[in-house]
Design an enzyme around this catalytic site. Structure first.
Site, PDB file in Angstrom:
ATOM      1  N   GLY A   1      -7.044  -5.136 -10.882  1.00  0.00           N
ATOM      2  CA  GLY A   1      -7.908  -4.296 -10.062  1.00  0.00           C
ATOM      3  C   GLY A   1      -8.605  -3.260 -10.920  1.00  0.00           C
ATOM      4  O   GLY A   1      -9.724  -3.447 -11.381  1.00  0.00           O
ATOM      5  N   ARG A   2      -7.910  -2.145 -11.163  1.00  0.00           N
ATOM      6  CA  ARG A   2      -8.528  -1.033 -11.882  1.00  0.00           C
ATOM      7  C   ARG A   2      -8.998  -1.429 -13.279  1.00  0.00           C
ATOM      8  O   ARG A   2     -10.032  -0.944 -13.752  1.00  0.00           O
ATOM      9  CB  ARG A   2      -7.544   0.137 -11.975  1.00  0.00           C
ATOM     10  CG  ARG A   2      -7.189   0.754 -10.629  1.00  0.00           C
ATOM     11  CD  ARG A   2      -6.194   1.884 -10.778  1.00  0.00           C
ATOM     12  NE  ARG A   2      -4.952   1.427 -11.396  1.00  0.00           N
ATOM     13  CZ  ARG A   2      -4.113   2.215 -12.056  1.00  0.00           C
ATOM     14  NH1 ARG A   2      -4.387   3.506 -12.198  1.00  0.00           N
ATOM     15  NH2 ARG A   2      -3.007   1.730 -12.573  1.00  0.00           N
TER      16      ARG A   2
ATOM     17  N   CYS B   1       0.832  -1.207   0.000  1.00  0.00           N
ATOM     18  CA  CYS B   1       0.000   0.000   0.000  1.00  0.00           C
ATOM     19  C   CYS B   1       0.869   1.260   0.000  1.00  0.00           C
ATOM     20  O   CYS B   1       1.736   1.422   0.866  1.00  0.00           O
ATOM     21  CB  CYS B   1      -0.917   0.013   1.215  1.00  0.00           C
ATOM     22  SG  CYS B   1      -1.953   1.499   1.300  1.00  0.00           S
TER      23      CYS B   1
ATOM     24  N   GLY C   1      -0.341  -4.928 -12.125  1.00  0.00           N
ATOM     25  CA  GLY C   1      -0.024  -3.551 -12.486  1.00  0.00           C
ATOM     26  C   GLY C   1      -0.215  -3.231 -13.961  1.00  0.00           C
ATOM     27  O   GLY C   1       0.357  -3.906 -14.818  1.00  0.00           O
ATOM     28  N   GLU C   2      -1.061  -2.222 -14.260  1.00  0.00           N
ATOM     29  CA  GLU C   2      -1.277  -1.707 -15.619  1.00  0.00           C
ATOM     30  C   GLU C   2      -1.838  -2.749 -16.589  1.00  0.00           C
ATOM     31  O   GLU C   2      -1.488  -2.747 -17.767  1.00  0.00           O
ATOM     32  CB  GLU C   2       0.017  -1.113 -16.195  1.00  0.00           C
ATOM     33  CG  GLU C   2       0.389   0.237 -15.626  1.00  0.00           C
ATOM     34  CD  GLU C   2      -0.710   1.292 -15.771  1.00  0.00           C
ATOM     35  OE1 GLU C   2      -1.084   1.640 -16.903  1.00  0.00           O
ATOM     36  OE2 GLU C   2      -1.202   1.764 -14.730  1.00  0.00           O
TER      37      GLU C   2
END
Length: 313
Positions: free
Chosen positions: A223-224, A98, A200-201
């Site tokens: 995630g995103r 985090c 990531g990405e």
């Protein structure tokens, strides 16, 4: 290939976990981090963050959920891991990634990437405190402000007893700015023997393919990317050829809104919908239009009226 659903503090919680796993494509989820300071947390704290504990620690779609802990007190982390294991946790994940300043100032999350010995001790204590049949895993970044200790940190997690490591391929200082340095995951793979999960990405199917190729991993965490495109995991698996239609998304948004109404205060409900529309705007022009409208709302009655129109139109 396994695809894991990442947590996102303040958005991708148990409500959105339920929504996204109903769409499909995920093998496993990780909860939002539960902060451990200097006390043994009561059971209701765990049930509040991970209500799936009532249902065998699985979402309604049947996807297992690991409970993620964050903290730096070795004994307290171990005691809390033992506690949540006794409540039926599917697995325990430890947050060393985090980047939030408030977390890092309190020696939590990515701040511990400067202390690989402490990382080792935390994982070792948790592994010793949790029954062998419950997996203990960890998530890390490439470092705090450099990649200097990336390999050392990964080895510390492995030596402590982590059975799998999710690597977010950026440092804390990088935050969420592109690119993600997937090649560093490959370097870590040459240092440790436990399985790695690349993170990531990953916004598109092509991103997933390149991430797997560059990192050398078999598994990914998203995630995103899946918040922006809820069908992404299915598309990566080639179980769908395209994203959900906006008509399908409107129904999903409506069901999500109903889940928010059941147990969240009005102001927070509006904020969650705004956040999700913001991400969906990457994929859907209609979401961008609706976000521009609802972001100005302060009166919940206006928001409710517009929301009902959005669903019906």
């Amino acid at each position: 290939m396994r695809i894991l659903l990442a947590p996102m503090e303040g958005l991708l919680d148990y409500r959105l976990r339920d929504t996204l796993t109903r769409v499909g494509g995920f093998d496993e989820c990780v909860s939002e981090f539960i902060r451990v300071n200097d006390t043994l947390l009561p059971s209701h704290r765990y049930y509040r963050y991970v209500p799936e504990l009532y249902e065998g620690c699985r979402t309604k779609a049947g996807v297992p959920v690991k409970v993620q802990l964050l903290g730096s007190d070795i004994n307290c982390m171990a005691e809390n891991a033992s506690k949540v294991a006794s409540l039926g946790a599917y697995g325990i994940d430890i947050n060393f990634g985090c980047p939030a300043p408030t977390v890092n100032r309190n020696r939590g999350g990515a701040a511990l990437l400067k202390e690989p010995d402490q990382m080792f001790a935390i994982v070792k204590a948790i592994r010793s405190a949790v029954p062998k049949e419950i997996p203990v895993t960890a998530k890390m970044r490439l470092g705090f402000d450099s990649t200097e200790l990336a390999l050392v940190c990964a080895k510390a997690l492995e030596d402590g007893g982590a059975e799998e490591i999710v690597v977010h391929a950026r440092t804390k200082t990088d935050g969420y700015k592109p690119p993600a340095y997937w090649d560093w995951i490959s370097k870590i793979r040459s240092t440790v023997k436990v399985p790695l999960v690349a993170n990531g990405e990953i916004w598109t199917v092509d991103d997933a393919k390149r991430c797997l190729e560059v990192s050398g991993c078999k598994d990914i965490m998203i995630g995103r990317g899946v918040v922006a495109n809820p069908a992404l995991a299915l598309m990566i698996r080639k179980e769908r050829n395209e994203s959900l239609s906006w008509e399908e998304m409107k129904e999903i948004l409506f069901q999500y809104w109903l889940s928010l109404e059941s147990d969240m205060e009005a102001k927070s409900r509006a904020g969650r919908i705004k956040q999700w529309l913001h991400y969906l705007a990457r994929q859907y022009p209609e979401a961008e239009r609706d976000f521009e409208i609802v972001k100005r709302f302060t009166n919940l009655e206006d928001f409710d009226h517009y929301w009902n129109c959005l669903v019906i139109v």
